[in-house]
Design a protein around this motif. Structure first.
Motif, PDB file in Angstrom:
ATOM      1  N   CYS A   1     109.471  14.394  39.507  1.00 13.44           N
ATOM      2  CA  CYS A   1     109.778  14.753  40.826  1.00 13.44           C
ATOM      3  C   CYS A   1     108.470  15.286  41.478  1.00 13.44           C
ATOM      4  O   CYS A   1     108.247  14.900  42.754  1.00 13.44           O
ATOM      5  CB  CYS A   1     111.036  15.881  40.745  1.00 13.44           C
ATOM      6  SG  CYS A   1     112.686  15.302  40.595  1.00 13.44           S
TER       7      CYS A   1
ATOM      8  N   SER B   1     106.570  13.831  44.631  1.00 12.07           N
ATOM      9  CA  SER B   1     106.500  14.797  45.614  1.00 12.07           C
ATOM     10  C   SER B   1     105.364  14.710  46.069  1.00 12.07           C
ATOM     11  O   SER B   1     104.952  14.543  47.439  1.00 12.07           O
ATOM     12  CB  SER B   1     107.228  16.188  45.151  1.00 12.07           C
ATOM     13  OG  SER B   1     106.919  17.038  46.336  1.00 12.07           O
TER      14      SER B   1
ATOM     15  N   GLY C   1     109.012  14.109  50.357  1.00 17.21           N
ATOM     16  CA  GLY C   1     108.266  14.941  49.395  1.00 17.21           C
ATOM     17  C   GLY C   1     108.801  16.416  49.256  1.00 17.21           C
ATOM     18  O   GLY C   1     108.783  16.944  48.018  1.00 17.21           O
TER      19      GLY C   1
END
Length: 151
Positions: A17, A21, A77
């Motif tokens: 993530c 991101s 993001g």
């Protein structure tokens, strides 16, 4: 399942993530503020000029659209950054499956629609590979989490 395995899976989820991101927020910010420069680097001078439009009205419309797309990418993001701190394993699996579907849909969009654009003929194969690699990262996360779940 042991507590170490759960934190291991959460750590991998958070890493994926946070990496995606950072990529989305950076690309979104660059699209909002430095679109012309990024287009020249990504597509070349001639193609970037074609993508800007030919009339002032078209240029304004395209610039507004690209800035909004950059803003949405930046927001994605931020969303990925927030989601990276979720520890619920069921949510992580659900989120990963959704990301796989989104990256797959984007690859199909590029395959069936973007490749028809003459100006983007050189770019779409690299973008499809990027979409598939990003989707593959989520597939590998699911495989790893399933392996931990059933061991």
């Amino acid at each position: 399942m042991a507590a170490g395995a759960a934190s291991s899976t959460s750590g991998i989820f958070a890493s994926i993530c946070l990496l995606q991101s950072a990529m989305a927020a950076t690309c979104g910010a660059l699209m909002m503020f430095y679109l012309n420069e990024i287009a020249v680097v990504g597509h070349g001078q001639e193609t970037a000029r074609k993508l800007q439009g030919s009339t002032p009205h078209d240029q304004l419309l395209i610039q507004t659209s690209d800035s909004f797309a950059g803003f949405l990418l930046f927001a994605i993001g931020l969303l990925l950054f927030m989601v990276s701190f979720v520890k619920d394993r069921d949510f992580q699996a659900f989120f990963a499956k959704g990301c796989i579907l989104l990256h797959g849909a984007m690859a199909l969009w590029r395959l069936f629609f973007e490749r028809r654009l003459e100006d983007l003929a050189r770019v779409w194969p690299r973008q499809i590979v990027g979409d598939l690699v990003l989707g593959l990262s989520w597939v590998l996360f699911l495989v790893y989490s399933w392996r931990e779940k059933y061991d």
